[in-house]
Motif scaffolding. Structure first.
Motif, short mmCIF file in Angstrom:
data_model
loop_
_atom_site.label_atom_id
_atom_site.label_comp_id
_atom_site.label_asym_id
_atom_site.label_seq_id
_atom_site.Cartn_x
_atom_site.Cartn_y
_atom_site.Cartn_z
N GLY A 182 0.87 -1.18 -0.05
CA GLY A 182 -0.02 0.07 -0.01
C GLY A 182 0.91 1.11 -0.07
O GLY A 182 0.38 2.32 -0.30
N ALA A 183 2.07 1.11 0.28
CA ALA A 183 2.97 2.31 0.31
C ALA A 183 3.13 2.62 -0.96
O ALA A 183 3.67 3.92 -1.22
CB ALA A 183 4.44 2.04 1.16
N ASN A 184 3.26 1.79 -1.79
CA ASN A 184 3.46 2.23 -3.26
C ASN A 184 2.12 2.58 -4.32
O ASN A 184 2.45 2.88 -5.29
CB ASN A 184 4.07 0.96 -4.01
CG ASN A 184 5.50 0.93 -3.45
OD1 ASN A 184 6.16 1.58 -2.88
ND2 ASN A 184 5.89 -0.55 -3.27
N TRP A 185 1.02 2.58 -3.54
CA TRP A 185 -0.28 3.06 -4.16
C TRP A 185 0.10 4.67 -4.67
O TRP A 185 0.52 5.42 -3.91
CB TRP A 185 -1.35 2.81 -3.33
CG TRP A 185 -1.79 1.50 -3.29
CD1 TRP A 185 -1.06 0.16 -3.81
CD2 TRP A 185 -2.49 0.76 -2.39
NE1 TRP A 185 -1.42 -0.86 -3.48
CE2 TRP A 185 -2.34 -0.65 -2.52
CE3 TRP A 185 -3.41 1.46 -1.48
CZ2 TRP A 185 -3.12 -1.74 -1.79
CZ3 TRP A 185 -4.29 0.47 -0.71
CH2 TRP A 185 -4.09 -1.13 -0.95
N GLU A 186 -0.66 5.02 -5.68
CA GLU A 186 -0.40 6.32 -6.18
C GLU A 186 -1.69 7.24 -5.51
O GLU A 186 -1.20 8.37 -5.06
CB GLU A 186 -0.74 6.24 -7.73
CG GLU A 186 0.40 5.73 -8.56
CD GLU A 186 1.66 6.65 -8.29
OE1 GLU A 186 1.59 7.75 -8.33
OE2 GLU A 186 2.79 5.77 -8.47
N ASP A 187 -2.85 6.78 -5.49
CA ASP A 187 -3.99 7.46 -4.93
C ASP A 187 -4.04 7.74 -3.35
O ASP A 187 -4.47 8.67 -3.04
CB ASP A 187 -5.39 7.02 -5.38
CG ASP A 187 -5.48 7.14 -6.87
OD1 ASP A 187 -4.80 7.98 -7.70
OD2 ASP A 187 -6.31 6.50 -7.49
N PHE A 188 -3.76 6.80 -2.83
CA PHE A 188 -3.96 6.60 -1.29
C PHE A 188 -2.69 5.67 -0.67
O PHE A 188 -2.79 4.66 -0.97
CB PHE A 188 -5.40 6.19 -0.86
CG PHE A 188 -5.33 5.98 0.64
CD1 PHE A 188 -5.47 7.12 1.64
CD2 PHE A 188 -5.42 4.81 1.09
CE1 PHE A 188 -5.46 6.75 2.81
CE2 PHE A 188 -5.55 4.39 2.54
CZ PHE A 188 -5.69 5.60 3.26
N LYS A 189 -1.73 6.47 0.06
CA LYS A 189 -0.89 5.80 0.47
C LYS A 189 -1.26 5.08 1.88
O LYS A 189 -1.61 5.56 2.71
CB LYS A 189 0.42 6.59 0.71
CG LYS A 189 0.92 7.33 -0.25
CD LYS A 189 1.81 6.51 -0.99
CE LYS A 189 2.41 7.29 -2.34
NZ LYS A 189 3.33 6.64 -3.43
N ASP A 190 -1.13 3.74 1.75
CA ASP A 190 -1.67 2.95 3.01
C ASP A 190 -0.30 1.99 3.45
O ASP A 190 -0.07 1.11 3.16
CB ASP A 190 -2.94 2.03 2.63
CG ASP A 190 -3.48 1.30 3.77
OD1 ASP A 190 -2.83 1.73 5.05
OD2 ASP A 190 -4.18 0.47 3.61
N TYR A 191 0.53 2.75 4.10
CA TYR A 191 1.75 2.32 4.41
C TYR A 191 1.94 1.04 5.10
O TYR A 191 2.74 0.25 4.88
CB TYR A 191 2.58 3.42 5.39
CG TYR A 191 3.03 4.68 4.43
CD1 TYR A 191 4.05 4.68 3.59
CD2 TYR A 191 2.23 5.76 4.58
CE1 TYR A 191 4.40 5.77 2.74
CE2 TYR A 191 2.34 6.77 3.51
CZ TYR A 191 3.41 6.73 2.54
OH TYR A 191 3.75 7.83 2.06
N PRO A 192 1.14 0.82 6.05
CA PRO A 192 1.36 -0.64 6.87
C PRO A 192 0.56 -1.90 6.19
O PRO A 192 0.61 -2.79 6.43
CB PRO A 192 0.59 -0.48 8.30
CG PRO A 192 -0.28 0.62 7.81
CD PRO A 192 0.03 1.35 6.82
N HIS A 193 0.05 -1.49 4.90
CA HIS A 193 -0.90 -2.45 4.08
C HIS A 193 0.02 -3.23 3.09
O HIS A 193 0.88 -2.78 2.62
CB HIS A 193 -1.99 -1.69 3.50
CG HIS A 193 -3.06 -2.47 2.88
ND1 HIS A 193 -3.98 -3.02 3.51
CD2 HIS A 193 -2.78 -3.05 1.38
CE1 HIS A 193 -4.53 -3.82 2.49
NE2 HIS A 193 -4.07 -3.81 1.53
N PHE A 194 -0.33 -4.62 3.24
CA PHE A 194 0.40 -5.38 2.13
C PHE A 194 -0.93 -6.31 1.62
O PHE A 194 -1.67 -6.69 2.33
CB PHE A 194 1.34 -6.33 2.69
CG PHE A 194 2.53 -5.64 2.94
CD1 PHE A 194 3.56 -5.43 2.02
CD2 PHE A 194 2.88 -5.18 4.12
CE1 PHE A 194 4.70 -4.64 2.13
CE2 PHE A 194 3.93 -4.38 4.53
CZ PHE A 194 4.95 -4.39 3.50
#
Length: 133
Positions: free
Chosen positions: A100-112
């Motif tokens: 999720g840290a690599n998502w463009e629209d919404f960074k969801d850092y702890p998410h995989f």
């Protein structure tokens, strides 16, 4: 599914990233979605928003996503710009996970997650079919 694997996801240099939250029920997702919102589900406190996904719109609901907490010296490190957090993201990607840290629209850092190429809509439809059997 990978979310049922060991709760200790990564180990490195005396740091540990542990699965913090994996499978969520639709009820749990709804409860999280309501945080920071009023009764009409309008955002009233952006700092309290936990998720932008309603029940059935989160890959956590289908057991193919998890969040991690990174611990150093027994304390959670929520500084996502830290070197340790970046190492965890890199390791997750190296293991074939979508970070999720690599998502463009919404960074969801702890998410995989690992959806095996399916969209959330496809996962939802699979869930409904299994539930109706």
């Amino acid at each position: 599914m990978f979310c049922q694997a060991s709760p200790h996801f990564f180990f490195f240099r005396r740091k540990e990233a542990t699965v913090n939250l994996a499978l969520r029920t639709f009820e749990e997702q709804t409860e999280l979605y309501q945080k920071g919102r009023n009764e009409e589900l309008e955002i009233i406190d952006k700092d309290k928003i936990v998720t932008y996904a309603k029940a059935g719109q989160s890959n956590h609901n289908f057991g193919v996503a998890f969040d991690v907490a990174i611990y150093q010296n027994g304390k959670a490190n929520w500084d996502y710009s830290s070197k340790e957090c970046q190492m965890v993201v890199q390791e997750g990607v190296k293991q074939g996970l979508d970070a999720g840290a690599n998502w463009e629209d919404f960074k969801d850092y702890p998410h995989f997650e690992d959806t095996d190429g399916k969209t959330t809509r496809q996962l939802y439809n699979d869930y409904i079919q299994r539930k109706n059997k």
